[in-house]
Structures are given as structure tokens and as C-alpha cells.
Design a protein around this motif. Structure first.
Motif, mmCIF file in Angstrom:
data_model
loop_
_atom_site.group_PDB
_atom_site.id
_atom_site.type_symbol
_atom_site.label_atom_id
_atom_site.label_comp_id
_atom_site.label_asym_id
_atom_site.label_seq_id
_atom_site.Cartn_x
_atom_site.Cartn_y
_atom_site.Cartn_z
ATOM 1 N N MET A 1 -23.480 -17.765 0.693
ATOM 2 C CA MET A 1 -22.415 -17.236 -0.154
ATOM 3 C C MET A 1 -21.032 -17.497 0.429
ATOM 4 S SD MET A 1 -24.138 -13.579 -1.109
ATOM 5 C CE MET A 1 -22.789 -13.113 -2.139
ATOM 6 N N PRO A 2 -20.607 -18.748 0.431
ATOM 7 C CA PRO A 2 -19.285 -19.037 0.992
ATOM 8 C C PRO A 2 -18.143 -18.415 0.186
ATOM 9 C CG PRO A 2 -20.194 -20.986 -0.089
ATOM 10 C CD PRO A 2 -21.287 -19.956 -0.054
ATOM 11 N N GLU A 3 -18.469 -17.980 -1.033
ATOM 12 C CA GLU A 3 -17.417 -17.400 -1.862
ATOM 13 C C GLU A 3 -17.082 -15.959 -1.489
ATOM 14 O OE1 GLU A 3 -20.498 -17.994 -2.610
ATOM 15 O OE2 GLU A 3 -21.306 -16.712 -4.218
ATOM 16 N N MET A 4 -17.881 -15.373 -0.573
ATOM 17 C CA MET A 4 -17.669 -13.978 -0.177
ATOM 18 C C MET A 4 -16.759 -13.929 1.044
ATOM 19 S SD MET A 4 -18.329 -10.741 -0.523
ATOM 20 C CE MET A 4 -19.615 -10.806 -1.765
ATOM 21 N N THR A 5 -15.707 -13.168 0.965
ATOM 22 C CA THR A 5 -14.847 -12.966 2.131
ATOM 23 C C THR A 5 -15.557 -12.042 3.112
ATOM 24 O OG1 THR A 5 -12.803 -13.274 0.873
ATOM 25 C CG2 THR A 5 -12.641 -11.984 2.904
ATOM 26 N N GLN B 1 -15.104 -15.641 7.125
ATOM 27 C CA GLN B 1 -14.887 -16.602 6.047
ATOM 28 C C GLN B 1 -13.999 -15.958 4.993
ATOM 29 O OE1 GLN B 1 -19.071 -17.430 5.106
ATOM 30 N NE2 GLN B 1 -18.964 -16.186 3.253
ATOM 31 N N SER B 2 -13.128 -16.776 4.447
ATOM 32 C CA SER B 2 -12.216 -16.295 3.411
ATOM 33 C C SER B 2 -12.689 -16.879 2.099
ATOM 34 C CB SER B 2 -10.790 -16.746 3.735
ATOM 35 O OG SER B 2 -9.859 -16.023 2.972
ATOM 36 N N GLY B 3 -13.158 -16.009 1.215
ATOM 37 C CA GLY B 3 -13.833 -16.506 0.013
ATOM 38 C C GLY B 3 -12.950 -16.503 -1.224
ATOM 39 N N SER B 4 -13.530 -17.031 -2.291
ATOM 40 C CA SER B 4 -12.780 -17.234 -3.512
ATOM 41 C C SER B 4 -12.851 -16.050 -4.467
ATOM 42 C CB SER B 4 -13.315 -18.475 -4.232
ATOM 43 O OG SER B 4 -14.722 -18.352 -4.368
ATOM 44 N N GLN C 1 -6.354 -9.579 3.420
ATOM 45 C CA GLN C 1 -7.574 -10.209 2.921
ATOM 46 C C GLN C 1 -8.284 -9.380 1.847
ATOM 47 O OE1 GLN C 1 -9.067 -13.169 3.789
ATOM 48 N NE2 GLN C 1 -7.311 -13.712 5.060
ATOM 49 N N CYS C 2 -8.095 -8.068 1.861
ATOM 50 C CA CYS C 2 -8.943 -7.208 1.026
ATOM 51 C C CYS C 2 -8.180 -6.303 0.063
ATOM 52 C CB CYS C 2 -9.829 -6.312 1.901
ATOM 53 S SG CYS C 2 -10.765 -7.197 3.160
ATOM 54 N N ALA D 1 -15.156 -8.325 -0.817
ATOM 55 C CA ALA D 1 -15.152 -8.612 0.620
ATOM 56 C C ALA D 1 -16.142 -7.727 1.340
ATOM 57 C CB ALA D 1 -13.746 -8.398 1.195
ATOM 58 N N ILE D 2 -16.621 -8.275 2.433
ATOM 59 C CA ILE D 2 -17.438 -7.458 3.333
ATOM 60 C C ILE D 2 -16.646 -7.251 4.612
ATOM 61 C CG2 ILE D 2 -19.567 -7.312 4.677
ATOM 62 C CD1 ILE D 2 -20.874 -9.216 2.746
ATOM 63 N N ILE D 3 -16.609 -6.013 5.079
ATOM 64 C CA ILE D 3 -16.030 -5.732 6.391
ATOM 65 C C ILE D 3 -17.187 -5.402 7.314
ATOM 66 C CG2 ILE D 3 -14.534 -4.222 7.743
ATOM 67 C CD1 ILE D 3 -12.760 -3.929 5.287
ATOM 68 N N ALA D 4 -17.394 -6.287 8.285
ATOM 69 C CA ALA D 4 -18.501 -6.117 9.235
ATOM 70 C C ALA D 4 -17.931 -5.570 10.527
ATOM 71 C CB ALA D 4 -19.192 -7.460 9.484
#
Lengths: 290, 237
Positions: A197-201, A172-175, A219-220, A179-182
Motif C-alpha cells: 500500500m504505497p498510497e498510505m502515509t 512513506q508519504s502517500g497519495s 503530513q496528517c 495516515a498511520i502513525i506508528a
């Protein structure tokens, strides 16, 4: 993922004369229909060397056993195969702590960190069965050497239909500017941690090496990042080199786990359960609600 | 047949490079020579698992024209195709880059399976019989009845104890011979009906008196120019 691997390798051997499975006396029943398989017995070092020889003869060997017996016990043989530029595919089960009741001899949180030191070896951590299928097929077609780590821990969505080796997936690309890198199948716990938490990338990395630095940068860049690795930390420096902001890393501590339990319990014990990720998010996202 | 002309080359290459495992090369030179001249058929392969005997392999490959004499004499220099241990990436006829003991036989076994027909010859040293990985590979070659011939370079100073029993236990037809006698080697290597072990009894440093007297001291010691001159004289009729 192990059951899917058995199906995939059976299919691959049926349709590609060059593919051959070697296994170290584990999983035999699952491989009963593989048309070209050699049970090498409890001789992992010779098995890996044999795979090198088969690759030299033009075959595409796929080697299978439990992670520590390949990555740790046969490490030098893997290194020698790589030195010889031999395209061998190594597939393991067990991952970090899947064998939760067996003790640390059957744990391998160190496999990625250890094999990271074999030049030229790609490193794959699919998070779901069809992802493992896609990665194995692409690996077979690539002509290169790969290590693929299977686990019983799996994510929610299976990206097998779109996954490309070497490409990150934007979960998901958040606002917000965080960011979390999984990495690998930590996506399972990460997606639980951020389900509201849709706002979290969230960037999902099923390929550890080669690293998709382009997606990470786009992205980050400049954002504080929570880096979740389901194995002893390996990617911290590479992520830092992508121009991200502050990095908080969450990965198993370099300690033997002397408790016994289910894979879920072991994940909790190793400190990368979704609740741990949720707590760690404070460090990169201080205004989030609890 | 006397291979002194090749032994002189080995001494020269080592002296120029200030590096090399000469006694080990001298103990296998006859074996490798017979391999390439008599024993191997057109599609067969040779694996030098005892990689530090590389100088012997280079000498034979240069002699038959697989590598140039210049390449052999550039042994051990910065960008040489002839390193201290053979490299499959720089020399196509070298099947595997060996050097760490105990890996070659497993690789040879895989090569034999993959080739579907040709025989793979694998030269191992008596020291390699101490490696667990070698024994793993012996078990697999024997139990799968692969077309693999293992030649054991069995140095007199520290031979592998019980070698005949070990190979037979793993299912190898086993023969023994003088590892410096070309006729005996050729005859032993004729067997092609399954796994074969040829125990070649050898002398480390064969042909150079100082090395035969003190093989351990000369294991990785390159002769100085004056020492090399003496050795060349000894090897010249």
C-alpha cells in the motif's frame, strides 16, 4: 537491541569519562567489558537514587534493568530525580511482552503511560539496534533525562544513520487522505501491514516525548489517522491536538495477559499484530482492496 | 552550646507561615549545627534525607550566611526559596530535594561515588529505617565501602530497634551518642575510614516543653501567635 546497547554503552564509557552504567543484576555477562559499571544488585530503588546522586556529582549515569522493575518499582525515585533536575538516562528491556513466558510481573505495557507522568522526562522507543545506538549517544550529549525502551521486536529498515531524537520519520508519504502513525517499534508490524500500500502515509515516531507535532501536522492535518502504540495508549490526546482528523487507536488492552508464548505470540494476543492493523485500516481507508 | 537563638527563629518562621515540622527540626538542630561547624571538611557534602526537618537546615544555613535571614523568615510563602522541604533547585547548598522518606541515602551514595574523595554525610530519621529503600542503600554503601557517614536521628519516643545490629550487619563502623551534645557528636563524626553510622539519640521537640510532652500532636502543627510567644519566652534566658 540489547546486544547493541551493550556495545554502545561499552564504547561510550571508553570514550567519555562521565558516562557510568548501573544495572540491577541483569545482563551482567553482556556488560563484562564496560569500563565503568556498577552492579547494584536487586535494589532498583536505591539504584535509581544512586544514579541521581551520580548525576549531581557531574556524571552521566545510564541505568539498566527490565522495564517493570524500573518504571513501576522505582517510579517514585525516577520522579524525585526529575524533581531535582537530574539528567539520568534510564534504559530497559522487556518492553510490553517480550518476556512472554514469564507472566505479567515481567510485562510492562504501562511503562510509557506511567513515565509520561514524570515532568521533564523524555521518552524514547527505538525500533532497531542502530536507532537505539543513535538515541543513546544523543541522549548522553543532551544533558537531559531520558527513558529508552528496548525491545526484541524490530522493524525492517534501521534508521540509525538518520534518526534524530525528537524528529518523526516519514516512512512513506502517500497519495490518499489517510495516515498511520506508528509509535516506537510498532513500525515492525505496521510496515508488514502496508507492504502493498504505497498510497498510505506512514509516520514513524521513535520519540514519544518530545512529540514531533510539526511533522504530524504537515503530513496528517485533517486526515483520518490510525494510531498504533505498542504500549498502553498514551498519545491519543497529543495526536488529536495536532489537528488530525478522526483517530482510530490500536494498542494493547489494559488487561493482564495470562497466556504464555513467544514475543510474536504475545504481540498477536495483545491485538497489535499486522493482521489487526490491516483490519483496522478499513476504518480510515474504506476503499482499500482486501 | 545552647542553640536557643536558632530555635526562636524556627518558632517565629513557623508561626508566621502557619506551617512547619518544628519538633523534627528541634531533634536534629544540634546535629546539623555540628555538621556545618565541626564535622564537614571543605569538599564534603551534607544530605538531609529527613527532609521535613528543613527548618533546622534553614536556621543553620541562615546563621552561617549561606541564605539570608530574610529568605529564612519568608519560609513557606508563595515564592520562598525555603519550602516545607528543602529544594536543591532553589538553594544550591541543598544537595537534593528530599521530603519523601528513604530516598536521601541512595542519592548520597551516588554523590559519594561521583565525587571521588570527599565524604558525604547523610542525616536520616528513625522512621526512614522502616523504608526498604533505606536498607537497599545501606547495603550498597557498606558493600562498596563508600566514604559515607550516616547519622541516625533516633528519637527516644520511637527509636529504631536493633539499629546497632542493623548498621553493623551492613558493614558500618557504628557509634552511638547523645544527639544534643556537640562534643560527643563532633568526636563521633571524626571517623573517616569508611562507612560510618552515628546513632544520635535525640528528643523530638528538644527545648520546648509542650512539644517534648506531646511530640506527635506537634509534629506538623504550627504554633499560634500566643503559643509562639510562650515558646519564645521559654527559649529566652
Amino acid at each position: 537491541m540489547r546486544a547493541q546497547f551493550a556495545k554502545t554503552i561499552t564504547d561510550l564509557c571508553e570514550h567519555n569519562d562521565r558516562v557510568i552504567l548501573l544495572y540491577g543484576d541483569v545482563g551482567g555477562w553482556a556488560f563484562r567489558n564496560v569500563p565503568r559499571a556498577i552492579n547494584c544488585g536487586i535494589s532498583e530503588q536505591a539504584m535509581v537514587s544512586m544514579a541521581g546522586g551520580l548525576a549531581k556529582a557531574g556524571m552521566i549515569p545510564v541505568v539498566y534493568t527490565i522495564a517493570p522493575f524500573l518504571a513501576e518499582r522505582a517510579f517514585e525515585q525516577i520522579k524525585v530525580n526529575a524533581y531535582n533536575n537530574l539528567p539520568v538516562i534510564y534504559v530497559t528491556v522487556g518492553a510490553s511482552y517480550d518476556y512472554g513466558t514469564m507472566g505479567a510481573t515481567h510485562h510492562c505495557p504501562a511503562d510509557i503511560a506511567t513515565l509520561y507522568n514524570v515532568p521533564g522526562l523524555g521518552l524514547l522507543c527505538p525500533g532497531a539496534p542502530m536507532e537505539a545506538d543513535a538515541m543513546l549517544r544523543q541522549a548522553v550529549d543532551s544533558g537531559a533525562a531520558w527513558y529508552m525502551r528496548l525491545s526484541i521486536e524490530r522493524g525492517g529498515r534501521d534508521y540509525g544513520d538518520v534518526l534524530q531524537i525528537g524528529r518523526a520519520i516519514v516512512y512513506q508519504s502517500g497519495s490518499i487522505a489517510a495516515a498511520i502513525i506508528a509509535v516506537g517499534n510498532s513500525i515492525a508490524q505496521v510496515t508488514q501491514a502496508v507492504r502493498d500500500m504505497p498510497e498510505m502515509t506512514v509516520i514513524y515516531l521513535p520519540t514519544v516525548r518530545p512529540l514531533d507535532t510539526e511533522t504530524i501536522r504537515s503530513q496528517c492535518a485533517g486526515k483520518p489517522v490510525l494510531l498504533i502504540e505498542p504500549f498502553y495508549t498514551t498519545l491519543y490526546a497529543d495526536i488529536a491536538a495536532c489537528g488530525v482528523g478522526n483517530i482510530i487507536g490500536l494498542s494493547p488492552r489494559r488487561e493482564f495477559i495470562r497466556h504464555y508464548g513467544t514475543q510474536r505470540q504475545m504481540t498477536k494476543a495483545s491485538g497489535i499484530y499486522y493482521a489487526d492493523i490491516r483490519s483496522a485500516l478499513w476504518a480510515i481507508y474504506p476503499v482499500m482492496t482486501a | 552550646m545552647n542553640l536557643n537563638h536558632l530555635k526562636r527563629e524556627i518558632v517565629n518562621a513557623t508561626q508566621a507561615a502557619h506551617t512547619g515540622h518544628v519538633p523534627s527540626a528541634l531533634s536534629v538542630l544540634d546535629i546539623i549545627y555540628v555538621m556545618y561547624h565541626n564535622a564537614m571538611q571543605s569538599d564534603d557534602r551534607f544530605v538531609l534525607s529527613k527532609g521535613h526537618a528543613a527548618l533546622a537546615l534553614y536556621a543553620v544555613l541562615a546563621d552561617i550566611g549561606v541564605i539570608s535571614h530574610e529568605a529564612f523568615m519568608a519560609f513557606g510563602t508563595r515564592d520562598s526559596i525555603c519550602g516545607g522541604h528543602p529544594d536543591s533547585v532553589t538553594i544550591p547548598s541543598v544537595e537534593f530535594s528530599t521530603g519523601s522518606l528513604g530516598h536521601g541515602l541512595g542519592m548520597a551514595a551516588g554523590l559519594a561515588i561521583g565525587l571521588h574523595g570527599p565524604r558525604v554525610f547523610c542525616l536520616i530519621g528513625d522512621g526512614e529505617m522502616q523504608e526498604g529503600a533505606t536498607l537497599e542503600a545501606l547495603r550498597l554503601v557498606g558493600s562498596m565501602a563508600l566514604p559515607v557517614t550516616v547519622i541516625l536521628d533516633n528519637n527516644a519516643t520511637h527509636p529504631c530497634r536493633g539499629a546497632v545490629d542493623i548498621f553493623q550487619a551492613y558493614g558500618f563502623t557504628t557509634v552511638e551518642c547523645n544527639g544534643h551534645n556537640h562534643d560527643a557528636l563532633t568526636q563521633c563524626l571524626e571517623y573517616r575510614s569508611g562507612p560510618l553510622a552515628v546513632i544520635a539519640n535525640t528528643i523530638k521537640g528538644n527545648g520546648i516543653a509542650r512539644m517534648m510532652a506531646e511530640p506527635a500532636a506537634w509534629h506538623s502543627r504550627a504554633p499560634t501567635a500566643p503559643e509562639a510567644a510562650e515558646m519564645i519566652a521559654e527559649l529566652t534566658p
